[in-house]
Write an enzyme that holds these catalytic residues in place. Structure first.
Site, PDB file in Angstrom:
ATOM      1  N   LYS A  86       0.835  -1.194   0.000  1.00  0.00           N
ATOM      2  CA  LYS A  86       0.000   0.000   0.000  1.00  0.00           C
ATOM      3  C   LYS A  86       0.873   1.249   0.000  1.00  0.00           C
ATOM      4  CE  LYS A  86      -3.924  -2.221   0.306  1.00  0.00           C
ATOM      5  NZ  LYS A  86      -5.022  -2.121  -0.667  1.00  0.00           N
ATOM      6  N   ASP A 139      -0.654   0.012  -4.376  1.00  0.00           N
ATOM      7  CA  ASP A 139      -2.082   0.348  -4.373  1.00  0.00           C
ATOM      8  C   ASP A 139      -2.289   1.611  -3.554  1.00  0.00           C
ATOM      9  OD1 ASP A 139      -4.833   0.408  -4.315  1.00  0.00           O
ATOM     10  OD2 ASP A 139      -5.081  -1.542  -3.349  1.00  0.00           O
ATOM     11  N   GLU A 160      -1.975   0.766  -8.656  1.00  0.00           N
ATOM     12  CA  GLU A 160      -3.396   0.464  -8.551  1.00  0.00           C
ATOM     13  C   GLU A 160      -4.203   1.615  -7.962  1.00  0.00           C
ATOM     14  OE1 GLU A 160      -6.007  -2.861  -6.064  1.00  0.00           O
ATOM     15  OE2 GLU A 160      -4.006  -3.354  -6.823  1.00  0.00           O
ATOM     16  N   GLU A 194     -11.580  -2.644  -9.089  1.00  0.00           N
ATOM     17  CA  GLU A 194     -12.275  -3.126  -7.900  1.00  0.00           C
ATOM     18  C   GLU A 194     -13.435  -2.230  -7.511  1.00  0.00           C
ATOM     19  OE1 GLU A 194     -10.485  -1.965  -3.764  1.00  0.00           O
ATOM     20  OE2 GLU A 194      -8.809  -2.528  -5.048  1.00  0.00           O
ATOM     21  N   ASP A 218     -13.931  -7.325  -9.869  1.00  0.00           N
ATOM     22  CA  ASP A 218     -14.323  -8.013  -8.640  1.00  0.00           C
ATOM     23  C   ASP A 218     -15.698  -8.632  -8.878  1.00  0.00           C
ATOM     24  OD1 ASP A 218     -15.675  -8.401  -6.095  1.00  0.00           O
ATOM     25  OD2 ASP A 218     -14.101  -7.222  -5.136  1.00  0.00           O
ATOM     26  N   HIS A 228      -9.718  -8.472  -7.909  1.00  0.00           N
ATOM     27  CA  HIS A 228      -9.583  -7.939  -6.559  1.00  0.00           C
ATOM     28  C   HIS A 228     -10.223  -8.871  -5.542  1.00  0.00           C
ATOM     29  CE1 HIS A 228     -11.635  -5.509  -3.307  1.00  0.00           C
ATOM     30  NE2 HIS A 228     -10.384  -5.202  -3.080  1.00  0.00           N
TER      31      HIS A 228
END
Length: 363
Positions: free
Chosen positions: A169, A198, A224, A250, A273, A300
């Protein structure tokens, strides 16, 4: 008609998170798991599900109980496209939106469970049958609250287990904080491990462009959700300004939203997703759309379901490792030599613990 639906039930189960999960904008509070159970006249039963990460589950449940499930009784469970279309248009005033898509997904996955059980085939084969194993990457060792040392330790553990990738992250207050963490991991694992990042929609276009430029030195596999999901233009501009593939999906809730992204050049990796897009039926349409644009699909979350779908298609690249169903299942997703292995059992391939599910029902 033996394949007519004679019973349709929806219920909600709360699952506590298996570990602390934080990103740049939120924490994963719990998994509200919305189940739909269907039974046909010949006694066959299917169980489908979708989820939220802490809010909105009761709204999804109300939509199912008040509007969608009553339309299912008497319908032929084999006609998955017809049922999905009927439910979609019956709620058209609330589509496209998260609540409706999550409700549709719970029904659609139950219908696919029935379809696979009736055929005696596993989902990965009936949905396409491209291969049974898919590369696996880890997210659990990359949360934003973890220290740099913890990120490095997690990445090294994944590498030792022969997993080909890890996701970290990003979204620290200053770019140098993100960069130092990423470079520490890259220095530790060397060039042979894929590193994804992400941002969870936390950045503006100027900031995302600045960070992408800084991240180039890390040799990232993708960047992401750098921007809010409805900012198609910003993602297109960002994609054209960096060599790092931009990953989105996602937080998109319809096939048409994916079409806009890929046609405009705003998506380098498609992360559809199954719960948020409305089920397996639209998931496969997005995957095939991505294939026509020569794009890879890396879905995701929901690894227990996505392993089979990613294995079904030729452009499935990765499954994301975030275990969250262990409290209500009797077995775990199989992992072998850095790959997730799609189950061979008929149906969705998830061995539910019905007693554990009943113990966690809400209301």
């Amino acid at each position: 008609m033996s394949t007519a639906i004679v019973r349709a039930e929806a219920f909600l189960v709360d699952l506590e998170v298996e570990t602390v999960r934080t990103d740049a904008v939120q924490s994963f509070l719990k998994q509200e798991t919305i189940f739909v159970s269907l039974e046909t006249a010949d006694g066959l039963g299917g169980l489908g599900y979708s989820y939220t990460i802490g809010t909105g589950g009761t709204a999804v449940l109300a939509l199912l109980r008040d509007h969608l499930l009553p339309r299912l009784v008497g319908e032929d469970a084999r006609n998955v496209e017809a049922v999905w279309s009927d439910l979609f248009w019956s709620t058209h005033a609330t589509t496209v939106g998260a609540i409706t898509s999550l409700a549709l997904a719970a029904v659609d996955t139950a219908l696919w469970d029935l379809r696979c059980l009736r055929a005696g085939e596993p989902l990965w084969r009936l949905a396409g049958g491209y291969r049974q194993r898919v590369p696996l990457y880890d997210t659990e060792g990359g949360w934003l609250h973890l220290s740099t040392d913890q990120l490095v330790a997690g990445a090294l553990a994944s590498q030792k287990a022969r997993w080909p990738g890890v996701k970290l992250k990003v979204g620290k207050p200053r770019v140098h904080e993100d960069l130092e963490r990423l470079m520490a991991v890259r220095d530790a694992v060397g060039p042979g491990l894929d590193i994804m990042v992400d941002a969870n929609q936390s950045m503006t276009y100027p900031e995302a462009r600045r960070r992408a430029a800084a991240f180039e030195a890390v040799d990232l596999t993708w960047f992401e959700e750098p921007l809010p999901a409805d900012d198609v233009t910003g993602h297109v501009r960002l994609a054209s300004s960096t060599s790092i593939p931009i990953a989105v999906g996602e937080s998109l809730y319809s096939v048409s939203q994916f079409r806009e992204y890929v046609a405009a050049g705003g998506a380098g990796i498609v992360q559809v997703d199954v719960a948020r897009v409305g089920g397996i039926t639209p998931w496969l349409k997005v995957a095939h759309l991505a294939e026509t644009f020569n794009l890879e699909v890396c879905p995701h979350f929901l690894m227990e379901l996505h392993v089979s779908l990613t294995a079904a298609i030729p452009n499935g690249r990765y499954v994301e490792h975030i275990p969250q169903l262990r409290a209500i299942t009797r077995s775990e997703m199989a992992v072998a030599d850095g790959h997730a292995v799609a189950p061979d059992t008929p149906g969705l391939g998830i061995e539910w613990d019905r007693d554990a599910i009943d113990d966690r029902r809400v209301g």
